[in-house]
Design a protein around this motif. Structure first.
Motif, PDB file in Angstrom:
ATOM      1  N   PRO A 278       0.833  -1.209   0.000  1.00 34.69           N
ATOM      2  CA  PRO A 278       0.000   0.000   0.000  1.00 34.69           C
ATOM      3  C   PRO A 278       0.867   1.258   0.000  1.00 34.69           C
ATOM      4  O   PRO A 278       2.003   1.241   0.493  1.00 34.69           O
ATOM      5  N   GLN A 279       0.320   2.341  -0.523  1.00 30.08           N
ATOM      6  CA  GLN A 279       1.073   3.591  -0.620  1.00 30.08           C
ATOM      7  C   GLN A 279       1.512   4.094   0.748  1.00 30.08           C
ATOM      8  O   GLN A 279       2.582   4.690   0.896  1.00 30.08           O
ATOM      9  N   VAL A 280       0.707   3.798   1.781  1.00 29.76           N
ATOM     10  CA  VAL A 280       1.073   4.227   3.136  1.00 29.76           C
ATOM     11  C   VAL A 280       2.414   3.632   3.543  1.00 29.76           C
ATOM     12  O   VAL A 280       3.259   4.309   4.141  1.00 29.76           O
TER      13      VAL A 280
ATOM     14  N   ARG B 195      -2.398   1.304  13.011  1.00 27.00           N
ATOM     15  CA  ARG B 195      -3.761   1.822  12.971  1.00 27.00           C
ATOM     16  C   ARG B 195      -4.267   1.971  11.531  1.00 27.00           C
ATOM     17  O   ARG B 195      -5.460   1.802  11.250  1.00 27.00           O
ATOM     18  N   ALA B 196      -3.353   2.290  10.607  1.00 26.81           N
ATOM     19  CA  ALA B 196      -3.770   2.513   9.220  1.00 26.81           C
ATOM     20  C   ALA B 196      -3.826   1.225   8.407  1.00 26.81           C
ATOM     21  O   ALA B 196      -4.605   1.117   7.457  1.00 26.81           O
TER      22      ALA B 196
ATOM     23  N   LEU C  93       5.083  10.919  10.995  1.00 27.69           N
ATOM     24  CA  LEU C  93       3.774  10.542  11.527  1.00 27.69           C
ATOM     25  C   LEU C  93       2.784  10.239  10.400  1.00 27.69           C
ATOM     26  O   LEU C  93       2.692  10.985   9.422  1.00 27.69           O
ATOM     27  N   VAL C  94       2.070   9.142  10.556  1.00 25.88           N
ATOM     28  CA  VAL C  94       1.024   8.784   9.598  1.00 25.88           C
ATOM     29  C   VAL C  94      -0.201   9.643   9.901  1.00 25.88           C
ATOM     30  O   VAL C  94      -0.666   9.681  11.050  1.00 25.88           O
ATOM     31  N   PRO C  95      -0.738  10.353   8.899  1.00 28.43           N
ATOM     32  CA  PRO C  95      -1.922  11.194   9.148  1.00 28.43           C
ATOM     33  C   PRO C  95      -3.079  10.371   9.712  1.00 28.43           C
ATOM     34  O   PRO C  95      -3.359   9.258   9.247  1.00 28.43           O
TER      35      PRO C  95
END
Length: 694
Positions: A299-301, A335-336, A479-481
């Protein structure tokens, strides 16, 4: 050394005496055959001896020494009670075909008790006990006499040479003999009652080279170039384990480098290495790990926020992986994405590591089987100790430890902060002791001093964020939004989807509760194909046909003991009141499958109707009428046995016009070892009846 145990041997108390019955020597002294009558005092209850009317039993033993071929064959059979009990034993000493410094020893025996005054079961137990004792002492005895010879100054026996008169004839016949490749009888073959001749014929076929490696497995150049320094014992362990895999996992043999990793992880204990290797191969197959680099896009994340990546190599030529753990938002990633996506990404990193090791082996001209990992902990804080994040990390460590042993050559941990001991306390118990020894931990800027980074990595490739001059393309993390976070329900559904993303199903098989799969056939001459692995225990595979449909499947109450979650089940279709031959019929001979075996096959249906594939618990026979078990089998039978087996399977029905014999045209044949094996056994012949292959 073997001849010294005659006429009697103090190391074998029950061997009382022996007399020579006949003896033959050829004129050129190459052949020496001697037959003896041996007197044995069997350790049996006095009552049984009194009922049988004997105090001793007699065996006839025939030893055939062939100095030309350098072999010793030993045959023995019972003379006493030969009309009631038939015992046959075969042993052979031979020179290893690829290493003349090695001696191969093979032993097998069979017991057939027709009748024995109502004490058949007792006689069987006595025979098992005696045979097990003999196997245990066999090596000890031969080593005792070898040591005795050495003490007498005899350390070398000249090879036989033909007399001048018959030298020409002998040498001619000698040169015509084909040289067989290295053979090692696998344990599974002994269990299945195959005789040695059959094993030799099937194993030495020149048309079945081992995948991805030279034909001569003992070639010194090959070992030095691809495997590294191996002792003769380690070499032998590799050959034996690979041979066992060839017998049980046809066409899906990992490369020697990969087998060696599992052997090294268990200090070359073959039984332990085989267990974890089989579990890993099954795991790779179930989760399609071999195809992860080709079929799965992160995934892009992950691509944006996972602060890790490959960066050149260390001074030993190992691929170098850089992980900026302190800059990574582990809580945000979990979490994402959830645990499963993170685990899958780590697996893809490990698969890429295996590929890079192969490339570096070719580039540097020496075996490179592991990589170096550099972990920068600057920025590590209590956020990284978030419980779900630590749980995900522990699970990832557990999976990697089980399936990628001995792949970490060195772990450099830099700029460890004060919170690091807390994380280390949580993580270290899950890390193997051998792996822990490879950890080097530096606090603050200690890595810049003596014994630091420069001892392991060239100055030119030290990353810029560590004060080096090399630009490192590893993402900086951050940090992941929170807008990318997903709810617990979304993550749970995603985890299940990823976990079950496999064409294989898992089933549990219990004593008295087989697992059955129903396949309805509308058109005759359709082809039912199957591909399954026996993960635990021994099972019997059957195929039945019925004109009427069984009752809707009911999950057995034992089905709670599932092999995985979800997916493990136990379904029974054949009604208890059904009778074989009346309500349903058997269309294939039962196939006994041992633990660790991989089985593929097909059946061309003759009639429409309902076909039932059945995996049933295999009960060992109460009276051994075939080959006696090995020591391991006897010891295993004394332990509390589990009445549960585990199977992972895939089935498919295709039209006969689309079937091309082997499984290579089917998705089910993609059994998950393309990265570890360079070839897959296949056949281009079409089958008109049925085909089962291991």
């Amino acid at each position: 050394a073997y001849e010294r145990r005659f006429p009697t041997c103090p190391l074998i108390p029950m061997f009382v005496a022996s007399d020579t019955v006949s003896e033959y020597k050829s004129e050129d002294e190459a052949i020496h055959v001697i037959e003896r009558r041996c007197k044995l005092d069997i350790d049996a209850p006095r009552l049984l001896k009194k009922i049988a009317g004997v105090d001793y039993v007699y065996f006839v033993q025939k030893n055939s020494l062939n100095r030309r071929e350098r072999t010793l064959h030993i045959e023995a059979y019972n003379e006493t009670f030969s009309n009631r009990v038939i015992i046959n034993e075969h042993c052979s000493y031979t020179v290893h075909p690829d290493n003349e410094d090695w001696t191969c020893f093979e032993q097998s025996a069979s017991l057939d008790i027709k009748s024995f005054f109502g004490f058949e079961s007792t006689v069987e137990k006595i025979a098992m006990k005696q045979y097990t004792s003999n196997i245990k002492k066999g090596k000890e005895i031969i080593e005792y006499y070898l040591k005795q010879l050495e003490e007498e100054g005899i350390t070398f026996v000249p090879r036989w040479t033909p007399p001048v008169a018959c030298k020409s004839e002998s040498s001619t016949s000698h040169t015509r003999r084909p040289v067989s490749p290295a053979i090692n009888i696998p344990e599974s073959a002994t269990k299945e009652g195959l005789n040695n001749k059959e094993i030799l014929n099937t194993s030495s076929s020149p048309s079945e080279p081992t995948a991805g490696t030279p034909d001569d497995k003992l070639d010194a150049d090959y070992i030095k170039r691809y495997l590294g320094d191996l002792t003769p014992m380690q070499e032998s362990c590799l050959i034996r384990l690979r041979q066992w895999l060839q017998e049980t996992h046809k066409g899906k043999i990992p490369k020697d480098e990969h087998i060696l990793r599992f052997l090294r992880a268990r200090d070359f204990n073959i039984d332990k290495a085989r267990e974890i290797l089989c579990q890993s191969l099954t795991w790779r197959k179930q989760h399609q790990v071999d195809y992860i680099l080709d079929t799965w896009n992160p995934p892009q994340v992950l691509q944006d926020y996972y602060a890790g990546g490959w960066h050149h190599h260390d001074k030993d030529g190992r691929p170098l992986y850089v992980l900026r753990l302190g800059q990574m938002d582990t809580k945000g990633l979990v979490r994402a994405l959830g645990e499963e996506a993170l685990l899958r990404y780590v697996l893809s990193i490990n698969e890429e590591g295996l590929r890079r090791c192969e490339e570096n082996t070719k580039v540097f001209g020496r075996p490179i089987s592991s990589w170096t990992c550099l972990v920068d902990l600057e920025g590590l804080n209590m956020r990284h100790l978030w419980r779900p994040g630590v749980k995900a990390l522990l699970r990832i460590i557990e999976v990697v430890e089980a399936n990628y042993p001995e792949t970490l050559g060195r772990l450099l941990i830099l700029r460890a902060p004060r919170v690091f001991p807390v994380l280390w306390t949580l993580v270290s118990p899950f890390i193997d002791d051998n792996t822990r020894k490879k950890f080097l931990i530096y606090a603050g800027n200690d890595y810049q001093g003596p014994g630091g980074l420069l001892d392991y990595i060239d100055k030119e490739i030290i990353p810029d964020f560590l004060g080096g001059e090399c630009m490192c393309e590893v993402p900086e993390g951050g940090l992941v939004p929170k807008s990318l976070y997903r709810t617990a329900e979304e993550l749970e559904n995603e985890d299940i989807k990823l976990w079950t993303e496999t064409i294989y199903q898992s089933a549990s098989v219990f004593k008295g509760a087989p697992h059955e799969v129903l396949i309805q056939i509308v058109d005759a001459s359709s082809v039912i194909t199957w591909d399954f692995d026996v993960c635990k225990g021994d099972i019997v595979f059957n195929i039945f046909h019925s004109k009427r449909a069984p009752q809707p499947p009911k999950k057995d109450s034992l089905g709670a003991h599932s092999i995985t979650s979800p997916g493990g089940n136990n379904v029974q279709l054949i009604d208890k009141v059904w009778q074989l031959g009346r309500d349903y019929s058997m269309v294939e001979s039962p196939l006994i499958c041992k633990e660790g075996e991989s089985v593929q096959g097909s059946h061309v249906t003759r009639w429409p109707g309902f076909y039932i594939l059945q995996w049933k618990f295999h009960n060992m026979p109460a009276c051994a009428t075939t080959n006696l078990p090995r020591v391991d089998d006897v010891l295993a039978s004394l332990q509390v046995s589990s009445h549960k087996c585990k199977v992972m399977y895939y089935t498919e029905v295709i039209g006969s016009e689309d079937f091309r014999g082997s499984m290579t045209s089917l998705e089910s044949s993609h059994s998950g070892f393309s990265q570890l094996s360079a070839a897959t056994t296949s056949s281009s012949q079409s089958h008109s009846s049925s085909m089962i292959s291991r």
